[in-house]
Design an enzyme around this catalytic site. Structure first.
Site, PDB file in Angstrom:
ATOM      1  N   GLN A  78      76.729 -13.596  22.589  1.00 14.64           N
ATOM      2  CA  GLN A  78      77.496 -12.527  23.234  1.00 14.64           C
ATOM      3  C   GLN A  78      78.943 -12.494  22.757  1.00 14.64           C
ATOM      4  O   GLN A  78      79.708 -11.622  23.160  1.00 14.64           O
ATOM      5  CB  GLN A  78      77.462 -12.723  24.750  1.00 14.64           C
ATOM      6  CG  GLN A  78      76.066 -12.663  25.347  1.00 14.64           C
ATOM      7  CD  GLN A  78      76.025 -13.152  26.785  1.00 14.64           C
ATOM      8  OE1 GLN A  78      77.056 -13.431  27.407  1.00 14.64           O
ATOM      9  NE2 GLN A  78      74.825 -13.254  27.337  1.00 14.64           N
ATOM     10  N   HIS A 136      78.778 -15.569  28.142  1.00  9.43           N
ATOM     11  CA  HIS A 136      79.696 -15.443  29.275  1.00  9.43           C
ATOM     12  C   HIS A 136      81.164 -15.623  28.896  1.00  9.43           C
ATOM     13  O   HIS A 136      81.880 -16.444  29.474  1.00  9.43           O
ATOM     14  CB  HIS A 136      79.313 -16.423  30.382  1.00  9.43           C
ATOM     15  CG  HIS A 136      77.931 -16.236  30.917  1.00  9.43           C
ATOM     16  ND1 HIS A 136      77.413 -16.965  31.949  1.00  9.43           N
ATOM     17  CD2 HIS A 136      76.932 -15.383  30.540  1.00  9.43           C
ATOM     18  CE1 HIS A 136      76.172 -16.585  32.205  1.00  9.43           C
ATOM     19  NE2 HIS A 136      75.859 -15.619  31.349  1.00  9.43           N
TER      20      HIS A 136
END
Length: 299
Positions: A93, A160
């Protein structure tokens, strides 16, 4: 409402890369329970666009997660990425994330960016951390770069990062940081995991931040107990800062951020682990905020 719907349509076009157009050339009518809107393709050719900001002349800056900053000029994607973008750790991510213009951009030219910054010599850990900088755009290149915050230590997990940026009415800038896949440190103040930070526009710590006098606390902390906050938006009517964060399997949340509040993760949550096991059976606990909205299952 009209502006919000228009921005949503642009966002959807970016995410999809293209939109379905009717055979007669007019945009597709999207129907929902409360209102209808049309979806137009603004630009194609982007790869995993993550954040965007409108320049005063109507052009659009767009981040691509793999580390490119693009310019949409007069409705067309500039063929060359903007130069001078810092090296990013484009894994999972992570990558080049959000961008936001200073409220006085037309006079000072500051652009704020977040990204997963690779570990630097002398830093603890390997992999990357969420890095926050500001820079100016000159001749299709970022110049005058200043690092405002590096959410150390570094972690190898590519999840995250948070990274959303927003300004409030007083000129403070907010930056969200995810828990980087860990849980044990989210309820403590001596680390950068699962927090929303508030800074002056030059990176200084505001004297009235809620934990500046707490020994060992990260002084930039404004709120804590977050999982992966990837949405920040200022309510234009009330001036309140709204936040959206990703839950695990269920438990996506919308919150209103208030100074010093604890939003509970992972002590309370409406979600469960991805494998179906229980994180906690508690959804309410004294001293921890309840979301304005939550989704179970996830959106």
């Amino acid at each position: 409402m009209k502006k919000s719907v228009w921005l949503l349509a642009i966002f959807m076009a970016f995410v999809s890369g293209s939109a379905c157009l009717a055979q007669n050339g007019r945009s597709e009518l999207i129907r929902s329970e409360k209102l209808n809107f049309r979806l137009d393709t603004i630009v194609t050719g982007l790869k995993v666009p993550w954040g965007m900001a409108f320049l005063p002349n109507g052009d659009i800056l767009v981040t691509e997660r793999q580390g490119r900053l693009r310019l949409v000029q007069n409705g067309r994607l500039h063929p060359e990425p903007i130069k001078g973008v810092p090296e990013v750790w484009a894994n999972g991510q992570g990558g080049l994330l959000d961008l936001e213009l200073h409220p006085q951009y037309e006079t000072n030219g500051w652009i704020y960016l977040s990204y997963s910054g690779p570990a630097q010599k002398g830093e603890k850990g390997s992999g990357a951390n969420t890095t926050f900088i500001r820079a100016r755009l000159q001749n299709h290149q970022l110049v005058d770069q200043e690092v405002l915050l590096r959410a150390q230590p570094n972690y190898n997990r590519g999840v995250h990062f948070g990274g959303r940026i927003e300004f409030d009415r007083q000129g403070y800038v907010y930056l969200s940081i995810g828990d980087r896949g860990g849980r044990s440190e989210n309820q403590t103040l001596n680390n950068y995991r699962g927090k929303v930070f508030r800074l002056h526009d030059d990176g200084r710590i505001p004297a009235d931040n809620p934990f500046v006098n707490v020994p060992g606390a990260v002084k930039a902390t404004f709120t804590y107990g977050h999982r992966n906050p990837q949405g920040l938006a200022l309510n234009p009517q009330t001036g309140e800062m709204w936040e959206h964060e990703h839950g695990p399997r269920g438990g996506d949340e919308v919150n209103i951020l208030r100074k010093g509040n604890n939003y509970g993760w992972p002590t309370i949550t409406y979600g469960i682990n991805y494998n179906g096991t229980i994180i906690t059976r508690d959804t309410v606990k004294e001293g921890m905020e309840q979301p304005v909205l939550f989704w179970r299952p996830s959106i």
